[in-house]
Scaffold this active site. Structure first.
Site, PDB file in Angstrom:
ATOM      1  N   ASP A 121      -5.647   5.170 -11.600  1.00  0.00           N
ATOM      2  CA  ASP A 121      -6.988   6.064 -12.009  1.00  0.00           C
ATOM      3  C   ASP A 121      -7.702   5.534 -13.039  1.00  0.00           C
ATOM      4  O   ASP A 121      -9.035   5.160 -13.021  1.00  0.00           O
ATOM      5  CB  ASP A 121      -6.643   7.446 -12.498  1.00  0.00           C
ATOM      6  CG  ASP A 121      -6.897   8.734 -11.236  1.00  0.00           C
ATOM      7  OD1 ASP A 121      -6.743   8.051 -10.040  1.00  0.00           O
ATOM      8  OD2 ASP A 121      -7.065   9.600 -11.724  1.00  0.00           O
TER       9      ASP A 121
ATOM     10  N   GLY B 210     -26.485 -24.345  -1.355  1.00  0.00           N
ATOM     11  CA  GLY B 210     -26.405 -25.047  -0.170  1.00  0.00           C
ATOM     12  C   GLY B 210     -25.076 -25.671  -0.202  1.00  0.00           C
ATOM     13  O   GLY B 210     -23.977 -25.049  -0.515  1.00  0.00           O
TER      14      GLY B 210
ATOM     15  N   GLN C  19     -24.641 -19.591  -1.052  1.00  0.00           N
ATOM     16  CA  GLN C  19     -25.465 -19.899   0.140  1.00  0.00           C
ATOM     17  C   GLN C  19     -26.620 -20.432  -0.473  1.00  0.00           C
ATOM     18  O   GLN C  19     -27.154 -21.578  -0.012  1.00  0.00           O
ATOM     19  CB  GLN C  19     -25.911 -18.711   1.016  1.00  0.00           C
ATOM     20  CG  GLN C  19     -26.634 -18.791   2.083  1.00  0.00           C
ATOM     21  CD  GLN C  19     -25.850 -19.683   3.193  1.00  0.00           C
ATOM     22  OE1 GLN C  19     -24.301 -19.814   3.161  1.00  0.00           O
ATOM     23  NE2 GLN C  19     -26.505 -20.068   4.300  1.00  0.00           N
TER      24      GLN C  19
ATOM     25  N   SER D  26      -9.220  -2.487  -0.197  1.00  0.00           N
ATOM     26  CA  SER D  26     -10.522  -1.522  -0.091  1.00  0.00           C
ATOM     27  C   SER D  26     -10.129  -0.446   1.163  1.00  0.00           C
ATOM     28  O   SER D  26     -10.604   0.489   0.805  1.00  0.00           O
ATOM     29  CB  SER D  26     -11.496  -2.751   0.736  1.00  0.00           C
ATOM     30  OG  SER D  26     -12.124  -3.527  -0.388  1.00  0.00           O
TER      31      SER D  26
ATOM     32  N   SER E 291       0.861  -1.137  -0.093  1.00  0.00           N
ATOM     33  CA  SER E 291       0.071   0.004   0.097  1.00  0.00           C
ATOM     34  C   SER E 291       0.916   1.279  -0.109  1.00  0.00           C
ATOM     35  O   SER E 291       0.508   2.190  -0.689  1.00  0.00           O
ATOM     36  CB  SER E 291      -0.962   0.058   1.154  1.00  0.00           C
ATOM     37  OG  SER E 291      -1.674  -1.240   1.218  1.00  0.00           O
TER      38      SER E 291
ATOM     39  N   GLU F 223      -4.553  -3.895  -6.889  1.00  0.00           N
ATOM     40  CA  GLU F 223      -4.541  -2.212  -7.342  1.00  0.00           C
ATOM     41  C   GLU F 223      -5.337  -1.461  -6.244  1.00  0.00           C
ATOM     42  O   GLU F 223      -5.928  -0.562  -6.297  1.00  0.00           O
ATOM     43  CB  GLU F 223      -5.560  -2.308  -8.794  1.00  0.00           C
ATOM     44  CG  GLU F 223      -4.542  -2.757  -9.668  1.00  0.00           C
ATOM     45  CD  GLU F 223      -5.378  -2.548 -11.145  1.00  0.00           C
ATOM     46  OE1 GLU F 223      -6.159  -1.419 -11.362  1.00  0.00           O
ATOM     47  OE2 GLU F 223      -5.585  -3.543 -11.911  1.00  0.00           O
TER      48      GLU F 223
HETATM   49  C1  LIG Z   1      -4.141 -11.549  -6.799  1.00  0.00           C
HETATM   50  C2  LIG Z   1      -2.983 -10.278  -6.798  1.00  0.00           C
HETATM   51  C3  LIG Z   1      -2.442  -9.672  -8.078  1.00  0.00           C
HETATM   52  C4  LIG Z   1      -1.612  -8.504  -7.871  1.00  0.00           C
HETATM   53  N1  LIG Z   1      -0.897  -8.132  -9.047  1.00  0.00           N
HETATM   54  C5  LIG Z   1      -0.115  -7.051  -8.952  1.00  0.00           C
HETATM   55  C6  LIG Z   1       0.663  -6.852  -9.960  1.00  0.00           C
HETATM   56  O1  LIG Z   1       0.473  -7.123 -11.194  1.00  0.00           O
HETATM   57  N2  LIG Z   1       1.643  -5.710 -10.077  1.00  0.00           N
HETATM   58  C7  LIG Z   1       1.990  -5.266  -8.809  1.00  0.00           C
HETATM   59  O2  LIG Z   1       2.900  -4.138  -8.671  1.00  0.00           O
HETATM   60  N3  LIG Z   1       1.353  -5.636  -7.552  1.00  0.00           N
HETATM   61  C8  LIG Z   1       0.212  -6.573  -7.540  1.00  0.00           C
HETATM   62  N4  LIG Z   1      -0.251  -7.081  -6.512  1.00  0.00           N
HETATM   63  C9  LIG Z   1      -0.062  -6.471  -5.023  1.00  0.00           C
HETATM   64  C10 LIG Z   1      -0.883  -5.513  -4.600  1.00  0.00           C
HETATM   65  O3  LIG Z   1      -1.286  -4.238  -5.169  1.00  0.00           O
HETATM   66  C11 LIG Z   1      -0.648  -5.508  -3.192  1.00  0.00           C
HETATM   67  O4  LIG Z   1      -0.909  -6.863  -2.499  1.00  0.00           O
HETATM   68  C12 LIG Z   1      -1.571  -4.362  -2.476  1.00  0.00           C
HETATM   69  O5  LIG Z   1      -1.419  -3.094  -2.689  1.00  0.00           O
HETATM   70  C13 LIG Z   1      -1.733  -4.505  -0.836  1.00  0.00           C
HETATM   71  O6  LIG Z   1      -0.250  -4.326  -0.338  1.00  0.00           O
HETATM   72  P1  LIG Z   1       0.417  -5.591   0.540  1.00  0.00           P
HETATM   73  O7  LIG Z   1      -0.125  -6.886   0.180  1.00  0.00           O
HETATM   74  O8  LIG Z   1       1.814  -5.274   0.955  1.00  0.00           O
HETATM   75  O9  LIG Z   1      -0.549  -5.258   1.898  1.00  0.00           O
HETATM   76  P2  LIG Z   1      -0.194  -4.075   2.986  1.00  0.00           P
HETATM   77  O10 LIG Z   1       0.030  -2.746   2.310  1.00  0.00           O
HETATM   78  O11 LIG Z   1       0.952  -4.636   3.850  1.00  0.00           O
HETATM   79  O12 LIG Z   1      -1.468  -4.080   3.871  1.00  0.00           O
HETATM   80  C14 LIG Z   1      -1.782  -5.111   4.773  1.00  0.00           C
HETATM   81  C15 LIG Z   1      -3.348  -4.731   5.209  1.00  0.00           C
HETATM   82  O13 LIG Z   1      -3.057  -3.332   5.892  1.00  0.00           O
HETATM   83  C16 LIG Z   1      -3.990  -2.377   5.415  1.00  0.00           C
HETATM   84  N5  LIG Z   1      -3.490  -1.031   5.239  1.00  0.00           N
HETATM   85  C17 LIG Z   1      -2.258  -0.675   4.757  1.00  0.00           C
HETATM   86  N6  LIG Z   1      -1.997   0.580   4.909  1.00  0.00           N
HETATM   87  C18 LIG Z   1      -3.000   0.919   5.616  1.00  0.00           C
HETATM   88  C19 LIG Z   1      -3.431   2.452   6.182  1.00  0.00           C
HETATM   89  N7  LIG Z   1      -2.763   3.422   5.729  1.00  0.00           N
HETATM   90  N8  LIG Z   1      -4.390   2.603   6.680  1.00  0.00           N
HETATM   91  C20 LIG Z   1      -5.400   1.510   7.037  1.00  0.00           C
HETATM   92  N9  LIG Z   1      -4.960   0.273   6.294  1.00  0.00           N
HETATM   93  C21 LIG Z   1      -3.814  -0.108   5.929  1.00  0.00           C
HETATM   94  C22 LIG Z   1      -4.429  -2.814   3.852  1.00  0.00           C
HETATM   95  O14 LIG Z   1      -5.480  -2.369   3.289  1.00  0.00           O
HETATM   96  C23 LIG Z   1      -4.085  -4.512   4.332  1.00  0.00           C
HETATM   97  O15 LIG Z   1      -5.219  -4.723   4.753  1.00  0.00           O
HETATM   98  C24 LIG Z   1      -1.064  -8.170  -6.553  1.00  0.00           C
HETATM   99  C25 LIG Z   1      -1.863  -8.493  -5.227  1.00  0.00           C
HETATM  100  C26 LIG Z   1      -2.665  -9.534  -5.515  1.00  0.00           C
HETATM  101  C27 LIG Z   1      -3.273 -10.250  -4.277  1.00  0.00           C
END
Ligand SMILES: Cc1cc2nc3c(=O)[nH]c(=O)nc-3n(C[C@H](O)[C@H](O)[C@H](O)COP(=O)(O)OP(=O)(O)OC[C@H]3O[C@@H](n4cnc5c(N)ncnc54)[C@H](O)[C@@H]3O)c2cc1C
Length: 379
Positions: free
Chosen positions: A239, A339, A336, A366, A133, A363
């Site tokens: 975006d 079943g 659901q 939530s 993130s 991307e």
């Molecule tokens: C199926 C899949 C495909 C993907 N494809 C790509 C791709 O092609 N290219 C690419 O570059 N990346 C890709 N990703 C990476 C994806 O964009 C990241 O997993 C995502 O942005 C979250 O980062 P993270 O997994 O490090 O979670 P973290 O950033 O560590 O977050 C962990 C939790 O903390 C929450 N959190 C983090 N910061 C905050 C905050 N400030 N306030 C509140 N909550 C917060 C998050 O919402 C999450 O619930 C992919 C991921 C998946 C699962």
């Protein structure tokens, strides 16, 4: 939703629906739940001209620049039940749009024909083990050396890796400048020091990996825009593509609703089809209403973009947030209604239940979409 579509987009929707039924679904069945990119599926998308929607007019599109509504139309229809095709199409866009947005004349002349023809498969490499993130925390670095950059670092969760051919990499060209030192660099697989890395196994089928750069030499000519424009590149790319994730979620939720209706009409309990019980009817009504609301948010973002609104940050985040969360609820209810059969491996709703989960993370999670929307409201 057709009231928002022009004639070309109405025809596009029909064309993609036909392509799915006739060409893609048999291939999807053959390929099954895989974490390897199917070149055969990519070829079908290419031959149908769908990748041309991702480039400017001079490289084969029918519009000046990619139309967000058209990209959403394609993604929604593919997501109805061609998950491999949907992911390949989505990543071809997400991986190449930075070139369309920020590429110079030479870069566009070199890469756009490869995007449009599907000769090369593109992806976006942003996420790292310590930077998800928090994009500004990325550590992968590119240091100038003669006509090249020397890149070192590790990416993770990169969709379509290690099979993708071309990686738009978001990295640091000046670590002293924090987020202002981030840039975008196009890296072609096969260049010295590029290790496509290992595959990751997820909850649902999804080709994904963790490429590594070890003294990887990349021509300086592959830098997108100016050094330091990487954050801008990443944000403008998101975006556009976040609303297309919403479109994919809408396609999956539509399939779940269709399956739930079909099942509820034929499943008999206590002497009549379960569709005749008001509890089930209310579930179906809520599912359909949420689905339409999600679809409206997705196509609103697309419509505004295509009609000249330069930034759609809030609309795109709302579309992604609402559509993926709603799709998760809709698919859960569809399961659901099925079943016990709903949790049997191989049942369509069981697959959708696993597949939709990924969309609430990538991307921008939530939670991050909430932050983006709140920031826009409060600024
Ligand atoms: C199926 C899949 C495909 C993907 N494809 C790509 C791709 O092609 N290219 C690419 O570059 N990346 C890709 N990703 C990476 C994806 O964009 C990241 O997993 C995502 O942005 C979250 O980062 P993270 O997994 O490090 O979670 P973290 O950033 O560590 O977050 C962990 C939790 O903390 C929450 N959190 C983090 N910061 C905050 C905050 N400030 N306030 C509140 N909550 C917060 C998050 O919402 C999450 O619930 C992919 C991921 C998946 C699962």
């Amino acid at each position: 939703m057709d009231f928002l579509f022009n004639e070309d987009q109405k025809q596009l929707k029909q064309k993609v629906t036909g392509l799915c039924e006739q060409n893609l679904k048999p291939l999807e069945e053959k390929v099954g739940e895989t974490n390897v990119v199917s070149r055969e599926i990519a070829s079908v998308l290419a031959e149908a001209g769908l990748f041309r929607l991702l480039v400017p007019r001079e490289f084969g599109n029918t519009t000046e620049t990619p139309s967000l509504v058209s990209v959403c139309v394609v993604r929604e229809q593919l997501a109805r039940r061609c998950p491999n095709a949907e992911l390949i199409f989505a990543m071809q866009g997400l991986g190449s749009y930075p070139i369309v947005l920020f590429g110079d004349k030479e870069q566009k002349a070199k890469f756009c024909p490869l995007i449009a023809s599907g000769e090369k498969i593109f992806t976006l490499a942003l996420t790292e083990p310590n930077a998800g993130s928090d994009v500004a925390a990325i550590e992968t670095e590119a240091v100038p050396s003669g006509d090249d950059y020397v890149v070192n670092g590790q990416k993770v969760f990169i969709s379509l890796a290690p099979d993708a051919d071309i990686y738009t990499v978001i990295l640091k060209t000046d670590k002293s400048k924090g987020s202002r030192g981030i840039s975008g660099l196009v890296v072609e697989k096969g260049c010295p020091g590029f290790d496509p890395g290992k595959r990751l196994d997820l909850l649902a089928a999804h080709p994904i990996g963790a490429p590594v750069f070890r003294d990887c030499r990349v021509p300086r000519a592959n830098l997108l825009g100016e050094p330091g424009e990487g954050m801008k590149i990443a944000l403008q790319n998101l975006d556009f593509f976040r609303s297309t994730v919403g479109a994919g979620a809408v396609g999956m939720a539509q399939t779940a609703l269709d399956e739930a209706i079909r099942y509820a009409k034929k499943r008999v309990q206590f002497g009549k089809p379960i569709a005749q019980y008001q509890v089930i009817q209310f579930k179906l009504a809520d599912m359909a209403t949420e689905l339409d609301a999600a679809r409206l948010l997705v196509y609103r973002a697309g419509y505004l973009k295509d009609h000249g609104q330069t930034r759609i940050t809030m609309e795109s985040s709302m579309a992604k947030l609402y559509a993926t969360e709603a799709a998760q609820r809709i698919i859960d209810q569809a399961l659901q209604i099925h079943g016990g059969n709903g949790v049997v491996k191989g049942y369509l709703v069981e697959k959708l239940y696993r597949e939709i989960r990924l969309m609430r993370v990538y991307e921008g999670t939530s939670e991050i979409q909430h932050l983006v929307i709140a920031n826009m409201l409060l600024r």
